[in-house]
Design a protein around this motif. Structure first.
Motif, PDB file in Angstrom:
ATOM      1  N   GLN A  43       0.666  -1.278  -0.008  1.00 16.36           N
ATOM      2  CA  GLN A  43       0.068  -0.185  -0.235  1.00 16.36           C
ATOM      3  C   GLN A  43       0.869   1.386   0.582  1.00 16.36           C
ATOM      4  OE1 GLN A  43      -2.371  -1.549   3.519  1.00 16.36           O
ATOM      5  NE2 GLN A  43      -4.339  -1.605   2.582  1.00 16.36           N
ATOM      6  N   LEU A  44       1.955   0.965   1.056  1.00 12.65           N
ATOM      7  CA  LEU A  44       2.821   1.969   1.263  1.00 12.65           C
ATOM      8  C   LEU A  44       3.764   2.824  -0.429  1.00 12.65           C
ATOM      9  CD1 LEU A  44       4.547   4.130   2.215  1.00 12.65           C
ATOM     10  CD2 LEU A  44       5.908   2.396   2.627  1.00 12.65           C
ATOM     11  N   LEU A  45       3.699   1.795  -1.093  1.00 15.65           N
ATOM     12  CA  LEU A  45       4.483   1.850  -2.773  1.00 15.65           C
ATOM     13  C   LEU A  45       3.176   2.215  -4.067  1.00 15.65           C
ATOM     14  CD1 LEU A  45       7.138  -1.544  -3.274  1.00 15.65           C
ATOM     15  CD2 LEU A  45       7.008   1.084  -2.249  1.00 15.65           C
ATOM     16  N   ALA A  46       1.759   1.966  -3.262  1.00 15.49           N
ATOM     17  CA  ALA A  46       0.538   2.711  -4.475  1.00 15.49           C
ATOM     18  C   ALA A  46       0.547   3.731  -3.833  1.00 15.49           C
ATOM     19  CB  ALA A  46      -0.362   1.173  -4.096  1.00 15.49           C
ATOM     20  N   ALA A  47       0.698   4.325  -2.423  1.00 19.04           N
ATOM     21  CA  ALA A  47       0.848   5.721  -2.805  1.00 19.04           C
ATOM     22  C   ALA A  47       1.707   6.854  -2.296  1.00 19.04           C
ATOM     23  CB  ALA A  47      -0.179   5.276  -0.595  1.00 19.04           C
ATOM     24  N   GLU A  48       2.668   6.265  -3.296  1.00 22.70           N
ATOM     25  CA  GLU A  48       3.852   6.590  -3.286  1.00 22.70           C
ATOM     26  C   GLU A  48       3.452   9.009  -4.054  1.00 22.70           C
ATOM     27  OE1 GLU A  48       7.104   5.532  -5.167  1.00 22.70           O
ATOM     28  OE2 GLU A  48       8.160   4.438  -3.273  1.00 22.70           O
ATOM     29  N   ARG A  49       2.614   8.537  -4.564  1.00 24.17           N
ATOM     30  CA  ARG A  49       2.711   9.986  -5.349  1.00 24.17           C
ATOM     31  C   ARG A  49       1.531  10.693  -4.740  1.00 24.17           C
ATOM     32  NH1 ARG A  49       2.826   8.925 -11.752  1.00 24.17           N
ATOM     33  NH2 ARG A  49       4.529   8.021 -11.522  1.00 24.17           N
ATOM     34  N   GLU A  50       1.168  10.278  -3.062  1.00 23.13           N
ATOM     35  CA  GLU A  50       0.125  10.334  -3.005  1.00 23.13           C
ATOM     36  C   GLU A  50       0.874  11.567  -1.521  1.00 23.13           C
ATOM     37  OE1 GLU A  50      -2.507   8.845  -0.244  1.00 23.13           O
ATOM     38  OE2 GLU A  50      -3.517   7.442  -2.705  1.00 23.13           O
TER      39      GLU A  50
END
Length: 287
Positions: A43-50
């Protein structure tokens, strides 16, 4: 200077570089981010651009600085540690779980399966946070698990972890096997203190300054705990079918000799860990 970033990716990159410059493991940045943001690594990787949540910035920076400057383990900062697919509560009164200990647990589970032992009594000696006892209880639920520790604070942590996973374990306070005199035991497993005090000068500060001394060091060049447990097994006439010890990577032959001399009826084998270092002793009694 206060670090400046906007996105989670920027925070992650800054933190990893900061830790590297301070000779710390950059992976700690991810562990702290996962904890403070309540995300898994995926989830951390998926949210990097947030955008990085502003309300978590101060805590993340504070913990990162503390680890870099003092070596305080990330597990103490987040209050938990990973072991065998589960998260366990930890604090400064218990040893932080090591991945190598998972291999000790695998060896015990393989033995129980190989021998067809459906409801064995297994003793975890020097249980600490309870990771071995609880993992065995969860992975081999028909077993009866008993666990000992000299430290009341360690036993409190182990009991709390047992409640977390609804693991039924009988805990006893005392010196190694002393509380288990007169009990029938099929297996004894232990990750005892085995570091020689002479090694303290070369130890990482994240271990030396934060793990409890009682769980780290043993007299007689790290062999005292093994000698005492083997003597107790003989004196109390416990004689389980399996004795499984974690060992220091240079202690294999010495611990094997302790077992072979005191308990000649056992077949003793040294097993290597995933890094091909001597890490476990398995002593088996066939009859």
């Amino acid at each position: 200077m206060e670090p400046v970033w906007t996105t989670i990716e920027e925070a992650r990159r800054w933190a990893s570089l900061f830790l590297t410059k301070h000779d710390r493991e950059p992976r700690v940045a991810d562990l702290l981010l996962e904890h403070v943001l309540g995300l898994s690594f995926a989830q951390l990787l998926a949210a990097e651009r947030e955008e990085f949540p502003e309300e978590h910035r101060a805590k993340f920076v504070e913990d990162l600085y503390a680890h870099a400057e003092t070596g305080v383990p990330v597990q103490h900062l987040i209050g938990q540690a990973h072991f065998y697919g589960r998260e366990f509560l930890v604090h400064p009164h218990v040893l932080i779980p090591r991945p190598e200990t998972e291999e000790l647990v695998v060896g015990v589970l393989d033995f129980l399966k190989e021998k067809g032992m459906t409801n064995p009594v297994v003793a975890d000696v020097g249980t600490g946070s309870g990771i071995i006892a609880i993992t065995l209880a969860c992975e081999h639920p028909s077993s009866r698990i008993v666990a000992t520790d000299l430290s009341d604070k360690a036993l409190a942590a182990a009991a709390e972890n047992a409640r977390l996973y609804e693991a039924e374990i009988d805990f006893y306070q005392g010196n190694f096997l002393e509380p288990l005199q007169g009990k029938h035991l099929d297996c004894i497993v232990s990750n005892p203190p085995y570091i020689a005090r002479s090694e303290a000068a070369i130890m990482d500060d994240t271990v030396l300054n934060f793990d409890p001394e009682l769980a780290l060091f043993a007299e007689e060049e790290g062999l005292a705990a093994y000698r005492e447990m083997v003597e107790q097994i003989k004196t109390f006439q416990l004689f389980p079918r399996l004795i499984a010890f974690e060992i220091g990577h240079l202690q294999g032959e010495a611990v094997k000799q302790i077992l072979s001399r005191q308990l000649p009826e056992y077949r003793v084998a040294i097993k290597k860990d995933i890094n091909q270092k001597d890490r476990m002793i398995f002593a088996v009694k066939d009859s």
